[in-house]
Structure formats: structure tokens, C-alpha cells
Scaffold this motif. Structure first.
Motif, PDB file in Angstrom:
ATOM      1  N   ALA A 290       0.831  -1.210   0.000  1.00  0.00           N
ATOM      2  CA  ALA A 290       0.000   0.000   0.000  1.00  0.00           C
ATOM      3  C   ALA A 290       0.863   1.257   0.000  1.00  0.00           C
ATOM      4  CB  ALA A 290      -0.923  -0.007   1.221  1.00  0.00           C
ATOM      5  N   LEU A 291       1.942   1.235   0.778  1.00  0.00           N
ATOM      6  CA  LEU A 291       2.819   2.407   0.875  1.00  0.00           C
ATOM      7  C   LEU A 291       3.479   2.704  -0.462  1.00  0.00           C
ATOM      8  CD1 LEU A 291       4.092   4.465   2.921  1.00  0.00           C
ATOM      9  CD2 LEU A 291       5.975   2.847   3.160  1.00  0.00           C
ATOM     10  N   ASP A 292       3.842   1.647  -1.171  1.00  0.00           N
ATOM     11  CA  ASP A 292       4.578   1.834  -2.418  1.00  0.00           C
ATOM     12  C   ASP A 292       3.754   2.576  -3.464  1.00  0.00           C
ATOM     13  OD1 ASP A 292       7.289   0.909  -3.393  1.00  0.00           O
ATOM     14  OD2 ASP A 292       6.037   0.368  -5.101  1.00  0.00           O
ATOM     15  N   GLN A 293       2.432   2.507  -3.365  1.00  0.00           N
ATOM     16  CA  GLN A 293       1.582   3.180  -4.340  1.00  0.00           C
ATOM     17  C   GLN A 293       1.508   4.684  -4.102  1.00  0.00           C
ATOM     18  OE1 GLN A 293      -2.211   1.111  -5.051  1.00  0.00           O
ATOM     19  NE2 GLN A 293      -1.367  -0.680  -4.037  1.00  0.00           N
ATOM     20  N   THR A 294       1.862   5.132  -2.890  1.00  0.00           N
ATOM     21  CA  THR A 294       1.766   6.567  -2.579  1.00  0.00           C
ATOM     22  C   THR A 294       3.118   7.237  -2.400  1.00  0.00           C
ATOM     23  OG1 THR A 294       1.548   6.037  -0.215  1.00  0.00           O
ATOM     24  CG2 THR A 294      -0.478   6.282  -1.467  1.00  0.00           C
TER      25      THR A 294
ATOM     26  N   VAL B 297       5.974   6.662  -3.969  1.00  0.00           N
ATOM     27  CA  VAL B 297       6.755   6.872  -5.192  1.00  0.00           C
ATOM     28  C   VAL B 297       6.320   8.133  -5.925  1.00  0.00           C
ATOM     29  CG1 VAL B 297       7.364   5.879  -7.435  1.00  0.00           C
ATOM     30  CG2 VAL B 297       7.234   4.421  -5.426  1.00  0.00           C
ATOM     31  N   SER B 298       5.014   8.439  -5.889  1.00  0.00           N
ATOM     32  CA  SER B 298       4.511   9.591  -6.651  1.00  0.00           C
ATOM     33  C   SER B 298       5.172  10.894  -6.223  1.00  0.00           C
ATOM     34  CB  SER B 298       2.992   9.698  -6.488  1.00  0.00           C
ATOM     35  OG  SER B 298       2.647   9.856  -5.125  1.00  0.00           O
ATOM     36  N   THR B 299       5.491  11.031  -4.942  1.00  0.00           N
ATOM     37  CA  THR B 299       6.126  12.255  -4.448  1.00  0.00           C
ATOM     38  C   THR B 299       7.538  12.407  -4.993  1.00  0.00           C
ATOM     39  OG1 THR B 299       4.881  11.920  -2.405  1.00  0.00           O
ATOM     40  CG2 THR B 299       6.587  13.589  -2.368  1.00  0.00           C
ATOM     41  N   ALA B 300       8.223  11.279  -5.168  1.00  0.00           N
ATOM     42  CA  ALA B 300       9.616  11.325  -5.615  1.00  0.00           C
ATOM     43  C   ALA B 300       9.758  11.360  -7.129  1.00  0.00           C
ATOM     44  CB  ALA B 300      10.371  10.112  -5.061  1.00  0.00           C
ATOM     45  N   LEU B 301       8.680  11.094  -7.867  1.00  0.00           N
ATOM     46  CA  LEU B 301       8.784  10.945  -9.322  1.00  0.00           C
ATOM     47  C   LEU B 301       9.366  12.171 -10.040  1.00  0.00           C
ATOM     48  CD1 LEU B 301       5.820   8.896 -10.832  1.00  0.00           C
ATOM     49  CD2 LEU B 301       8.264   8.548 -11.083  1.00  0.00           C
TER      50      LEU B 301
ATOM     51  N   VAL C 196      -1.467   8.602   3.917  1.00  0.00           N
ATOM     52  CA  VAL C 196      -0.981   9.763   4.676  1.00  0.00           C
ATOM     53  C   VAL C 196       0.532   9.718   4.815  1.00  0.00           C
ATOM     54  CG1 VAL C 196      -1.062  10.962   6.888  1.00  0.00           C
ATOM     55  CG2 VAL C 196      -3.140   9.939   5.957  1.00  0.00           C
ATOM     56  N   ILE C 197       1.051   8.546   5.230  1.00  0.00           N
ATOM     57  CA  ILE C 197       2.490   8.417   5.482  1.00  0.00           C
ATOM     58  C   ILE C 197       3.287   8.485   4.186  1.00  0.00           C
ATOM     59  CG2 ILE C 197       4.272   6.841   6.349  1.00  0.00           C
ATOM     60  CD1 ILE C 197       2.279   5.831   8.390  1.00  0.00           C
ATOM     61  N   GLY C 198       2.745   7.885   3.107  1.00  0.00           N
ATOM     62  CA  GLY C 198       3.481   7.800   1.847  1.00  0.00           C
ATOM     63  C   GLY C 198       3.995   9.139   1.332  1.00  0.00           C
ATOM     64  N   PRO C 199       3.119  10.133   1.094  1.00  0.00           N
ATOM     65  CA  PRO C 199       3.598  11.419   0.582  1.00  0.00           C
ATOM     66  C   PRO C 199       4.571  12.117   1.540  1.00  0.00           C
ATOM     67  CG  PRO C 199       1.233  11.212   0.274  1.00  0.00           C
ATOM     68  CD  PRO C 199       1.653  10.061   1.136  1.00  0.00           C
ATOM     69  N   LEU C 200       4.305  12.024   2.853  1.00  0.00           N
ATOM     70  CA  LEU C 200       5.191  12.677   3.827  1.00  0.00           C
ATOM     71  C   LEU C 200       6.572  12.029   3.834  1.00  0.00           C
ATOM     72  CD1 LEU C 200       2.706  13.079   6.824  1.00  0.00           C
ATOM     73  CD2 LEU C 200       3.486  14.859   5.275  1.00  0.00           C
ATOM     74  N   LEU C 201       6.598  10.686   3.912  1.00  0.00           N
ATOM     75  CA  LEU C 201       7.870   9.971   3.942  1.00  0.00           C
ATOM     76  C   LEU C 201       8.603  10.105   2.612  1.00  0.00           C
ATOM     77  CD1 LEU C 201       9.757   8.115   5.529  1.00  0.00           C
ATOM     78  CD2 LEU C 201       8.437   6.153   4.689  1.00  0.00           C
ATOM     79  N   GLY C 202       7.843  10.030   1.509  1.00  0.00           N
ATOM     80  CA  GLY C 202       8.468  10.175   0.196  1.00  0.00           C
ATOM     81  C   GLY C 202       9.105  11.537   0.019  1.00  0.00           C
TER      82      GLY C 202
ATOM     83  N   PHE D 277      12.702   3.513  -2.258  1.00  0.00           N
ATOM     84  CA  PHE D 277      12.608   2.080  -2.532  1.00  0.00           C
ATOM     85  C   PHE D 277      13.360   1.258  -1.488  1.00  0.00           C
ATOM     86  CE2 PHE D 277      12.289   4.281  -6.651  1.00  0.00           C
ATOM     87  CZ  PHE D 277      11.041   3.840  -7.060  1.00  0.00           C
ATOM     88  N   TYR D 278      14.516   1.749  -1.053  1.00  0.00           N
ATOM     89  CA  TYR D 278      15.305   0.988  -0.080  1.00  0.00           C
ATOM     90  C   TYR D 278      14.593   0.848   1.264  1.00  0.00           C
ATOM     91  CZ  TYR D 278      19.309   1.620  -3.233  1.00  0.00           C
ATOM     92  OH  TYR D 278      20.154   1.614  -4.310  1.00  0.00           O
TER      93      TYR D 278
END
Length: 703
Positions: A38-42, A44-48, A172-178, A191-192
Motif C-alpha cells: 500500500a505504501l509503495d503506491q503513494t 513513489v509519486s512524491t519522488a517521481l 498519509v504516510i506515503g507522501p510525507l515519507l516520500g 525504494f530501499y
């Protein structure tokens, strides 16, 4: 076709044989694995954007997501069936290992030692993202089935709710962490970061989870697996390319992909009807709970992803939220979703029924879509938050309860294939819904932009009205790119006004004093492009040194011409100069009055020139002031028109986007209504309860 209707020999009821502490440890490992997917779907978009810049791969930007989506969606039903045949544990562990290998390779994309593999760093990332999707499909499809293996029916909804909360939390966590990893460490750690989490999940699963086998003994339907891939991948490609505008919907490429998908579907249905252990048993569709539930999940998939995707677009284009913050701006939706998922699971476990909660959730979702359909260009962020929470509360129950319903409706040894099939239909709904809504957005924005620019033209006058009407006409004829970048953050009116105020200050200094910095700032100001053509000419044609210097130079040139004619002593030359209509009238009158004999004497000529010089000096100051005022007035008038055009354009775009997205939510109401009707057709099954005083007898099995 032979159906497995009898319980397989040697099947173990893990829900009754495993003790609760062991179940919770297994659950923790499974939740960690699902969180990875689930995290991987959110994240990555921030880092693209940064990845695209470093790997120089803008043309492959969308493929980083598309490759993951294709493999993930297409393989879900295959993994579900394999987990029924070989057990959840080996399939889940294989999925995590593949996902971690894909993650590591994604992080290494573009590194020198990989050279020109696959044609370069960005293409490497696309391929490795596809590999990630291969692993993630196992995580998603098997994880939900494990709940049914570990827990008795009465307990399943509350734990399924936790799985729904994982998806909400990751958004929520994905965009912030990314964003943090990209800005502070490196995009490669997007990714790591999966590696330590995945290894912990593997440790829990390897040490605590039994095989969780259904007991089925059958051959794998490899032909059916191949055909479902050939059905799903071309269909997803066609929908993605058509929605993104890579190819026209009627192009040979899109039509060819649709045709290949249709032929593969027919072949798949033929093969499945004859295989002893099909990837997707067609007999499941005779089960009303499965059939109607799959249809409802298809509709919910379309509405759910569309809600998040287009709500983010509304926040960017209308509310003015930055593109990087759009993901976190939907936190209220996520909060409502988590509350709805966990709360509905808990209530369903206590009530012993799930259908009423599903119907109530869809009614709330329908109300949420209706509330979002009333959004306009002036809706406050607070009112948007209320709408988001309402929609989240409505969609939340869909995540755990439909899975529970499908699992209760089939035999225990069919849980894997039924769970993954339901998820497959939801993901297909998301893709198809996004493509359809995307087409509505593209057509709607163009139409609404033309309408709104025409409306702005009607409320203005003169050059401003003419320019805005021309933009409207250009949009209608398809000759304009006025809609611009839909992902860009539009400027707020106060920011536009501030920039035009700065332009006016620089313009005034450039015209009055010839300030070099101000002159350069005016000529390089991006807002000049928005000015009417005559105003652009005026601003780019400001003389070096400003208008006063130009007037001074003109007077100096005039005096030099007069001085040459007078000092020549030629009366005819002086009289010819007096007839020059480009000279001031007073000067021409004075030149005409000079007697020819006076030109013969040097002293007289000097006296004449002194008088002319004095007159020119007196007129120069007045001419400088008058010319400067005229130039400044004309230039500022053009800037004012430009400001009105820019503000009107921003308003037109804002209203057009708001109206278009509101119309998409009106379609979403229909989608929610169809999901409601499909759910209404499902049998109102009761969740089996434990008999009073019944306690499970714990025993560690196959650990």
C-alpha cells in the motif's frame, strides 16, 4: 468441469487450532507486508519529479506507475488460486521476496554498473517497477485471505477493518515519507526503505505462520493464468493510453488492444469452464453473494479511486494547494475512511450481520459524492474537509465488509480465489473508472473553459474583452493550449496582483529614469506574454536611459541640425529647414524669420543660435515631462489590461475546473447507486457465531 464441493481430505481449521498470541504475531507480519504494498503506491509519486529529472526520463514518467499497475492487477487472481493450492505462507513469502528484489533494483536504477541495461536508467526503473508489481500482487491478494484462515467468521470483520486502515494510513504516510526521503536523503531510499520492513515481515511469517493450506490437490490452470494475463494487460494498457492521450480512443493501437483483450476473455471463459481447478471458477458466479458482491466492488473501485484522484486535482487547481501537498491535503478523507473501516468491522462482529452496514456505508458515500458535486470555485477549505470526512466514512466499510461477505459465501478452500477475484474486480473498476472519468475531465474542462472565458469576456470591455473572447474561440476550435498543465498549481489572485504591482514599479522606473535593472526586469517579466500585442510592443521598446533621455537626445539632434544649417550661412538651407514639419512649430517660425544678411556675420549667427538654444532648452523640460507621462500612461494602461486578462483567465480556469470536477462527482453518485443496488441484491447472510461458552482449543500446527 469437476467442482470441489466436498471438504478436502486433511484440511486443517487454523481458526480453531492456533492460539490468539500466535494469530496476532502472524497478523502483524501480514499487515507489515500489506503496508509495503500500500505504501509503495503513494510514496513513489512524491519522488517521481526528482527521479525523472535525475534519470532524464520525462517521456516515461507515467510508465513508472503503469508498469506497477499492469503486473499487480493482472496477477491478483492467479496468486489467489495458487495460495489455495499450495498454501498462503509460501505464496506470501515468494511475493515479499520478489517485491523486495524489485525494490532494491528500483533503487539501483541508473547506477553506472547497470550501464545501458534496458536502454537507460528510466527504462530500468519501469522494468523493475513491473517486477515490484509482480510481488505486490501476492501481498494484496493473499493477505486478505489469511484473515479468513486465522479467524472465525465472527471475528473476521474487526480484523479486516485493520487491513482497510493500513491502506488509509499509507496514503498519509506515503507522501510525507516520500517527500522527506527525496529532499533530505535520496530518492533511492523511497525504494530501499521497503527492505528492512519487508525483512521484518518475512521473519514473522517464516517463524510463526503455518502453511495455511486449503488441502486442495489439483493441477494448476496455467493456460487460464496465461489467458487472464492476455485479457487484463491489453485492456489496462488501452484504458491507460486512451485516458492519458497517448493514442486516440479510435486509433488502431487502442482498438487492437481492446480486440485482443476481448478474444482472450472469450478464450479464458471457454478454458475455465472445462478445467478441473480453474484460476477463476465460473461456478462462483452462481453464488449470488459473490456475483453481486463482485459487481458492487467493481463500482466501488471506480468511485473510490476517482474520489481521491479528482479531489486532489480540485485541491490543486481550485483551492490552490501545492501539487506536492495535494496527497496530504486529503488526510480528512483518509481519517474518515480509517474510522469507517475499523468501526464497521467492530460493529459487524457484534451485530453478526454485515449487509446493513454496507448499505448504510454506501448511502453515506452517496451523500458524500452528492456533497462533493456541489463544490464550486468559492467553496471554503473547511466545507471541503466536511465533504471528505463524510465520503471517507461511507467508503470505509467497503474495504473490510465486502471481503468478509465473499469469504463467508464460499467454501473455506475457495477463500483464496474468491478473495483475490473480488480484489481483481475492484482494481479493474479503479482502472476503468479512472479512464472514463479522465475522458470526462478532458472533454469537460475544454468545454467549460470556453464557456467561462466567454463569460469573462462579456463582463469586460475593450481590449480585455476582445482578448478573452479570442481565447474562448481558440479553445472551441482546438487551437489553444489555454488549459495548461492540469497538475500545476495555479496562481492565486493576490499573487497575480502582487506581481503586476512589481511590474508597474519596474516599468515606472525604467520609463522615468532608464534604470538598467528595472528595464531588464520589465523585458524578462513572464507576465508580458499575457499583455495585448500593442502593450507588449511598448514595454519591449522602452529606450535605453528612459523616455527623458530619448527626448533629450532628440532635442540635441534637432539643435545640431539647426546649428549646421545656420553656420552654413546659406539662407536657402535655413528656409528649407523651416519647412520641415517634424520640427516644433515655434522653432520653424523663428527659422523662417531669420533674414539672409544676418547669416553672413559669425557674431549674428552665434546670437541666433543662442536664442534658438535657449528656446529649445525651455521646451525640452516640458517635452520630457509630457512624453514621459504619455509613455507611462500608455504602458500602464496595457499592464492594467494584462492584469485584468490574467485575473479573468485564472478565474475562468478555476471555475471551469470546479464545474468539471463537480460533474464527475455527479456521475459518481450514479456509481454509488449501482453499488447500492448490487449490494441490495446480496443475501442478508448472518455471520456464524460461536456457541455460548465455546472456546477454541489452541494448538500450534506446522510451525
Amino acid at each position: 468441469m469437476s467442482a470441489h464441493t466436498a471438504e478436502p481430505e486433511g484440511r486443517i481449521d487454523y481458526a480453531k487450532t492456533l492460539d490468539l498470541p500466535t494469530k496476532r504475531l502472524i497478523l502483524l507480519g501480514v499487515l507489515l507486508g500489506l503496508f509495503l504494498s500500500a505504501l509503495d503506491q503513494t510514496i513513489v509519486s512524491t519522488a517521481l519529479p526528482r527521479i525523472t529529472q535525475e534519470l532524464n526520463g520525462l517521456s516515461l514518467y507515467s510508465w513508472v506507475t503503469t508498469a506497477y499497475l499492469l503486473t499487480n492487477t493482472a496477477l491478483v487472481p492467479i496468486y489467489g488460486k495458487l495460495s489455495d493450492l499450495y498454501g498462503r505462507k509460501p505464496i506470501l513469502m515468494i511475493g515479499i521476496v520478489i517485491f523486495l528484489i524489485g525494490s532494491a533494483l528500483c533503487g539501483l536504477s541508473g547506477e553506472p554498473f547497470l550501464g545501458n541495461l534496458f536502454g537507460g536508467g528510466m527504462m530500468q526503473l519501469v522494468v523493475f517497477r513491473g517486477l515490484q508489481g509482480v510481488g505486490a500482487a501476492a501481498l494484496g491478494s493473499v493477505a486478505f485471505a489469511i484473515i479468513a484462515d486465522l479467524f472465525e467468521p465472527v471475528d473476521r470483520p474487526r480484523y479486516q477493518g485493520l487491513f482497510g486502515a493500513v491502506f488509509g494510513l499509507s496514503s498519509v504516510i506515503g507522501p510525507l515519507l516520500g517527500g522527506f526521503l527525496t529532499d533530505q536523503v535520496s530518492w533511492r531510499w523511497v525504494f530501499y526503505v521497503n527492505l528492512p520492513i519487508g525483512l521484518i515481515a518475512l521473519a514473522f511469517i517464516a517463524s510463526k505462520m503455518p502453511r495455511l493450506a486449503s488441502g486442495l490437490k489439483a493441477k494448476v490452470d496455467w493456460l487460464g493464468a496465461f489467458l487472464i494475463l492476455v485479457f487484463a494487460v491489453p485492456l489496462l494498457l488501452a484504458l491507460t493510453w486512451g485516458a492519458d492521450g497517448n493514442y486516440a480512443w479510435g486509433s488502431p493501437q487502442i482498438l487492437g488492444l481492446f480486440a485482443l483483450s476481448a478474444v482472450s476473455l472469450i478464450a479464458f471463459l471457454f478454458v475455465e469452464s472445462r478445467h478441473e481447478s480453474p484460476i477463476l471458477p465460473l461456478t462462483l458466479f452462481k453464488n449470488p453473494t459473490f456475483a453481486w458482491g463482485a459487481l458492487a466492488r467493481f463500482m466501488i473501485g471506480a468511485g473510490f479511486l476517482g474520489a481521491i484522484l479528482f479531489l486532489s486535482l480540485y485541491l490543486v487547481q481550485v483551492q490552490g494547494v501545492s501539487a506536492t501537498k495535494a496527497g496530504t491535503a486529503t488526510i480528512p478523507l483518509t481519517v474518515g475512511l480509517i474510522i469507517g473501516a475499523i468501526g464497521s468491522g467492530q460493529i459487524a462482529s457484534r451485530m453478526g450481520r454485515y449487509k446493513p452496514l454496507m448499505l448504510i456505508g454506501l448511502i453515506a458515500a452517496g451523500l458524500g459524492f452528492f456533497a462533493l458535486s456541489t463544490l464550486n470555485a468559492d467553496s471554503s477549505y473547511g466545507s471541503v474537509v466536511f465533504r471528505m470526512v463524510l465520503l471517507g466514512l461511507g467508503l470505509g466499510p467497503a474495504l473490510p465488509l465486502y471481503t468478509t461477505a465473499l469469504q463467508l459465501a464460499v467454501k473455506p478452500w475457495e477463500i483464496g480465489v474468491a478473495t483475490s477475484a473480488g480484489q481483481f474486480f475492484q482494481q479493474m473498476g479503479s482502472t476503468i473508472g479512472t479512464a472514463i472519468f479522465g475522458a470526462i475531465l478532458t472533454a469537460g474542462v475544454s468545454s467549460n473553459l470556453a464557456t467561462q472565458f466567454a463569460a469573462q469576456a462579456a463582463s469586460n470591455q475593450g481590449t480585455v474583452a476582445t482578448t478573452l473572447q479570442k481565447i474562448s474561440d481558440d479553445i472551441k476550435s482546438g487551437n489553444s493550449k489555454t488549459s495548461g498543465d492540469r497538475s500545476a498549481t495555479p496562481e492565486k489572485p493576490e499573487d497575480i496582483q502582487a506581481r503586476f504591482a512589481t511590474l508597474r514599479e519596474n516599468l515606472t522606473r525604467a520609463i522615468q529614469t532608464g534604470d538598467q535593472q528595472a528595464l531588464a526586469a520589465v523585458k524578462n517579466d513572464p507576465f508580458i506574454k499575457t499583455l495585448p500585442e500593442n502593450a507588449r510592443t511598448q514595454l519591449t521598446g522602452i529606450p535605453e536611459g528612459g523616455v527623458p533621455a530619448q527626448v533629450k537626445a532628440g532635442f540635441a539632434q534637432t539643435y545640431a541640425t539647426v546649428e549646421q544649417a545656420v553656420n552654413s550661412g546659406d539662407a536657402a538651407q535655413v528656409q528649407a529647414l523651416a519647412g520641415n514639419t517634424q520640427l516644433p512649430q515655434a522653432l520653424r517660425d523663428n527659422l523662417a524669420k531669420i533674414p539672409a544678411p544676418a547669416l553672413a556675420s559669425p557674431q549674428a549667427r552665434a546670437q541666433i543660435l543662442a536664442g534658438i538654444k535657449q528656446g529649445l532648452d525651455q521646451g525640452e523640460a516640458q517635452a520630457e515631462q509630457q512624453a514621459t507621462q504619455q509613455a507611462l500612461s500608455a504602458a500602464l494602461s496595457g499592464v492594467n489590461d494584462g492584469e485584468k486578462i490574467t485575473l479573468a483567465s485564472a478565474r475562468a480556469a478555476k471555475v471551469a475546473f470546479a464545474d468539471t470536477i463537480s460533474s464527475i462527482y455527479r456521475y459518481s453518485i450514479v456509481v454509488a447507486a449501482l453499488a447500492f443496488l448490487a449490494t441490495l441484491m446480496m443475501p442478508n447472510l448472518e455471520i456464524p457465531r460461536r456457541a455460548k461458552g465455546e472456546r477454541a482449543q489452541p494448538a500450534h500446527v506446522e510451525i
